[in-house]
Design a protein around this motif. Structure first.
Motif, PDB file in Angstrom:
ATOM      1  N   ASP A  67       0.857  -1.183   0.000  1.00  0.00           N
ATOM      2  CA  ASP A  67       0.000   0.000   0.000  1.00  0.00           C
ATOM      3  C   ASP A  67       0.893   1.233   0.000  1.00  0.00           C
ATOM      4  O   ASP A  67       1.168   1.835   1.042  1.00  0.00           O
ATOM      5  CB  ASP A  67      -0.904  -0.017   1.231  1.00  0.00           C
ATOM      6  CG  ASP A  67      -1.913   1.128   1.211  1.00  0.00           C
ATOM      7  OD1 ASP A  67      -2.099   1.725   0.129  1.00  0.00           O
ATOM      8  OD2 ASP A  67      -2.495   1.425   2.264  1.00  0.00           O
ATOM      9  N   VAL A  68       1.381   1.605  -1.197  1.00  0.00           N
ATOM     10  CA  VAL A  68       2.315   2.720  -1.324  1.00  0.00           C
ATOM     11  C   VAL A  68       1.742   3.746  -2.301  1.00  0.00           C
ATOM     12  O   VAL A  68       0.803   3.475  -3.052  1.00  0.00           O
ATOM     13  CB  VAL A  68       3.706   2.248  -1.804  1.00  0.00           C
ATOM     14  CG1 VAL A  68       4.356   1.362  -0.758  1.00  0.00           C
ATOM     15  CG2 VAL A  68       3.611   1.523  -3.151  1.00  0.00           C
ATOM     16  N   GLU A  69       2.352   4.933  -2.281  1.00  0.00           N
ATOM     17  CA  GLU A  69       1.919   6.021  -3.154  1.00  0.00           C
ATOM     18  C   GLU A  69       2.780   6.156  -4.404  1.00  0.00           C
ATOM     19  O   GLU A  69       2.340   6.723  -5.403  1.00  0.00           O
ATOM     20  CB  GLU A  69       1.992   7.342  -2.375  1.00  0.00           C
ATOM     21  CG  GLU A  69       1.165   7.365  -1.105  1.00  0.00           C
ATOM     22  CD  GLU A  69       1.572   8.508  -0.194  1.00  0.00           C
ATOM     23  OE1 GLU A  69       1.666   9.657  -0.694  1.00  0.00           O
ATOM     24  OE2 GLU A  69       1.821   8.265   1.000  1.00  0.00           O
ATOM     25  N   LEU A  70       4.013   5.643  -4.334  1.00  0.00           N
ATOM     26  CA  LEU A  70       4.983   5.889  -5.399  1.00  0.00           C
ATOM     27  C   LEU A  70       5.764   4.621  -5.707  1.00  0.00           C
ATOM     28  O   LEU A  70       6.228   3.919  -4.795  1.00  0.00           O
ATOM     29  CB  LEU A  70       5.957   7.000  -4.962  1.00  0.00           C
ATOM     30  CG  LEU A  70       7.158   7.295  -5.865  1.00  0.00           C
ATOM     31  CD1 LEU A  70       6.703   7.862  -7.207  1.00  0.00           C
ATOM     32  CD2 LEU A  70       8.120   8.264  -5.165  1.00  0.00           C
ATOM     33  N   LEU A  71       5.909   4.323  -6.999  1.00  0.00           N
ATOM     34  CA  LEU A  71       6.798   3.254  -7.463  1.00  0.00           C
ATOM     35  C   LEU A  71       7.976   3.903  -8.186  1.00  0.00           C
ATOM     36  O   LEU A  71       7.780   4.729  -9.080  1.00  0.00           O
ATOM     37  CB  LEU A  71       6.085   2.321  -8.437  1.00  0.00           C
ATOM     38  CG  LEU A  71       4.895   1.514  -7.923  1.00  0.00           C
ATOM     39  CD1 LEU A  71       4.310   0.676  -9.058  1.00  0.00           C
ATOM     40  CD2 LEU A  71       5.311   0.621  -6.759  1.00  0.00           C
ATOM     41  N   ILE A  72       9.191   3.523  -7.794  1.00  0.00           N
ATOM     42  CA  ILE A  72      10.392   3.922  -8.509  1.00  0.00           C
ATOM     43  C   ILE A  72      10.962   2.658  -9.142  1.00  0.00           C
ATOM     44  O   ILE A  72      11.405   1.743  -8.437  1.00  0.00           O
ATOM     45  CB  ILE A  72      11.416   4.600  -7.577  1.00  0.00           C
ATOM     46  CG1 ILE A  72      10.825   5.891  -6.999  1.00  0.00           C
ATOM     47  CG2 ILE A  72      12.711   4.891  -8.319  1.00  0.00           C
ATOM     48  CD1 ILE A  72      11.751   6.626  -6.048  1.00  0.00           C
ATOM     49  N   LEU A  73      10.919   2.601 -10.458  1.00  0.00           N
ATOM     50  CA  LEU A  73      11.239   1.374 -11.195  1.00  0.00           C
ATOM     51  C   LEU A  73      12.420   1.640 -12.121  1.00  0.00           C
ATOM     52  O   LEU A  73      12.347   2.487 -13.006  1.00  0.00           O
ATOM     53  CB  LEU A  73      10.022   0.923 -12.011  1.00  0.00           C
ATOM     54  CG  LEU A  73       8.695   0.800 -11.230  1.00  0.00           C
ATOM     55  CD1 LEU A  73       7.558   0.438 -12.180  1.00  0.00           C
ATOM     56  CD2 LEU A  73       8.828  -0.242 -10.120  1.00  0.00           C
ATOM     57  N   ASP A  74      13.499   0.893 -11.918  1.00  0.00           N
ATOM     58  CA  ASP A  74      14.723   1.067 -12.698  1.00  0.00           C
ATOM     59  C   ASP A  74      14.981  -0.201 -13.504  1.00  0.00           C
ATOM     60  O   ASP A  74      15.471  -1.188 -12.966  1.00  0.00           O
ATOM     61  CB  ASP A  74      15.895   1.359 -11.758  1.00  0.00           C
ATOM     62  CG  ASP A  74      17.162   1.758 -12.503  1.00  0.00           C
ATOM     63  OD1 ASP A  74      17.116   1.872 -13.739  1.00  0.00           O
ATOM     64  OD2 ASP A  74      18.196   1.947 -11.836  1.00  0.00           O
ATOM     65  N   GLU A  75      14.610  -0.213 -14.782  1.00  0.00           N
ATOM     66  CA  GLU A  75      14.680  -1.394 -15.647  1.00  0.00           C
ATOM     67  C   GLU A  75      13.941  -2.578 -15.012  1.00  0.00           C
ATOM     68  O   GLU A  75      14.504  -3.670 -14.874  1.00  0.00           O
ATOM     69  CB  GLU A  75      16.142  -1.768 -15.927  1.00  0.00           C
ATOM     70  CG  GLU A  75      16.992  -0.661 -16.492  1.00  0.00           C
ATOM     71  CD  GLU A  75      16.562  -0.248 -17.898  1.00  0.00           C
ATOM     72  OE1 GLU A  75      15.916  -1.047 -18.582  1.00  0.00           O
ATOM     73  OE2 GLU A  75      16.877   0.882 -18.293  1.00  0.00           O
ATOM     74  N   PRO A  76      12.696  -2.419 -14.621  1.00  0.00           N
ATOM     75  CA  PRO A  76      11.998  -3.436 -13.822  1.00  0.00           C
ATOM     76  C   PRO A  76      11.683  -4.723 -14.566  1.00  0.00           C
ATOM     77  O   PRO A  76      11.481  -5.755 -13.934  1.00  0.00           O
ATOM     78  CB  PRO A  76      10.706  -2.724 -13.418  1.00  0.00           C
ATOM     79  CG  PRO A  76      10.474  -1.742 -14.522  1.00  0.00           C
ATOM     80  CD  PRO A  76      11.840  -1.254 -14.907  1.00  0.00           C
ATOM     81  N   THR A  77      11.598  -4.693 -15.906  1.00  0.00           N
ATOM     82  CA  THR A  77      11.218  -5.890 -16.654  1.00  0.00           C
ATOM     83  C   THR A  77      12.423  -6.633 -17.207  1.00  0.00           C
ATOM     84  O   THR A  77      12.271  -7.527 -18.048  1.00  0.00           O
ATOM     85  CB  THR A  77      10.258  -5.534 -17.801  1.00  0.00           C
ATOM     86  OG1 THR A  77      10.889  -4.580 -18.673  1.00  0.00           O
ATOM     87  CG2 THR A  77       8.973  -4.939 -17.268  1.00  0.00           C
ATOM     88  N   SER A  78      13.608  -6.285 -16.749  1.00  0.00           N
ATOM     89  CA  SER A  78      14.815  -6.987 -17.196  1.00  0.00           C
ATOM     90  C   SER A  78      14.692  -8.477 -16.880  1.00  0.00           C
ATOM     91  O   SER A  78      14.497  -8.875 -15.734  1.00  0.00           O
ATOM     92  CB  SER A  78      16.042  -6.398 -16.485  1.00  0.00           C
ATOM     93  OG  SER A  78      17.197  -7.110 -16.805  1.00  0.00           O
TER      94      SER A  78
END
Length: 302
Positions: free
Chosen positions: A148-159
């Motif tokens: 239950d978060v407000e922000l996603l920080i995704l750095d090359e998440p589908t690698s």
């Protein structure tokens, strides 16, 4: 709060190497914001500063209304981070890792956890040491998307994910955004960014060179036009028409590129020869991205 991330004139150097040279970045709340740049452009350094893992040399930044360095512990309960190369505790199962990460943020939504496990086709009973790279990414994604978060920080998440799982990821991220969440997505998969993002920032040599929606950025590159005409046309007939390049004319068949802002004038001229068929392709995000890296130097943020 209209912006979940605000970065102004951010600087960071490592000895004589400048990683960030006055970076500006604004990520509006409730949007998916693409963060693009080649290796060494400063994306990872920016993300580390936003996560409070390192301190900037100068500049101002706000993350969810707080200071990433001073308020890191509080802010990390309100966000999830997924890197491009996930490392797991080898003797914990995937499910145990998901639950542990969830507890660090104050708990998980169990219904959402079960849904994400099913959608990502992940067996949570296997030990971390047995997972492939793609499955390690799935563990981190399930943990992030179940919190239950407000922000996603995704750095090359589908690698490491296969195309089917990439599609699952995109649907899940859209649902998170549609539920009011905010996403900063750094990715080298440009069609992923193009299909997901509301806005895009392109950085180079530690500074922002372009920001906007894809529609706003399309003026930076050229539109491809292929027209079949009713009457013969020659290159001389189109001489002096501003913004047209790469012109190839064969009798009644015409191919060219044109500055997007000049497309209307080109079509008006072609209409004089009778247009029987027309294909017009706007620049892709890849073309917009490459356009920013064709010049040898950067004049500065625009």
């Amino acid at each position: 709060m209209t912006s979940s991330i605000q970065v102004v004139d951010l600087h960071k150097a490592f000895g004589r190497t400048t990683a960030l040279a006055g970076l500006d970045l604004e990520v509006e709340t409730g949007q998916i914001h693409g963060f693009l740049g080649p290796n060494g452009s400063g994306k990872s350094t920016t993300i580390r500063v936003l996560l409070g893992l390192m301190r900037a040399d100068s500049g101002t930044l706000s993350l969810l209304g707080g200071d990433p360095w001073r308020d890191a512990e509080t802010l990390h309960r309100r966000l999830s981070y997924v890197p491009g190369d996930v490392a797991l505790w080898p003797n914990l199962s995937g499910g145990e890792v998901i639950d542990l990460l969830g507890k660090l943020r104050g708990g998980l939504d169990e219904k959402r956890r079960a849904d994400m496990l099913e959608r990502f086709d992940l067996d949570p009973t296997k030990k971390g040491r047995t997972y492939s790279k793609g499955n390690r990414q799935k563990v981190a994604l399930v943990a992030a998307l179940s919190s239950d978060v407000e922000l996603l920080i995704l750095d090359e998440p589908t690698s490491g994910l296969d195309p089917l799982m990439e599609a699952v990821f995109r649907d899940a991220v859209r649902e998170f955004r549609d539920g009011g969440g905010t996403v900063l997505l750094s990715s080298h998969i440009l069609d992923e960014v193009e299909s997901l993002c509301d806005r895009v920032s392109i950085i180079r040599e530690g500074r922002n060179v372009e920001t906007g929606t894809l529609a706003q950025l399309r003026h930076l590159a050229r539109t491809t036009v292929h027209a079949g005409l009713e009457r013969r046309v020659t290159e001389a007939d189109l001489a002096g028409l501003a913004g047209v390049a790469d012109l190839v004319v064969t009798d009644t068949d015409l191919r060219c590129t044109v500055e997007t802002a000049r497309l209307g004038a080109l079509l008006e001229r072609l209409g004089e020869y009778g247009i029987s068929t027309l294909t017009s392709a706007p620049p892709t995000l890849e073309e917009l991205f490459l356009e920013q890296y064709r010049t040898p130097e950067v004049a500065g943020p625009r």
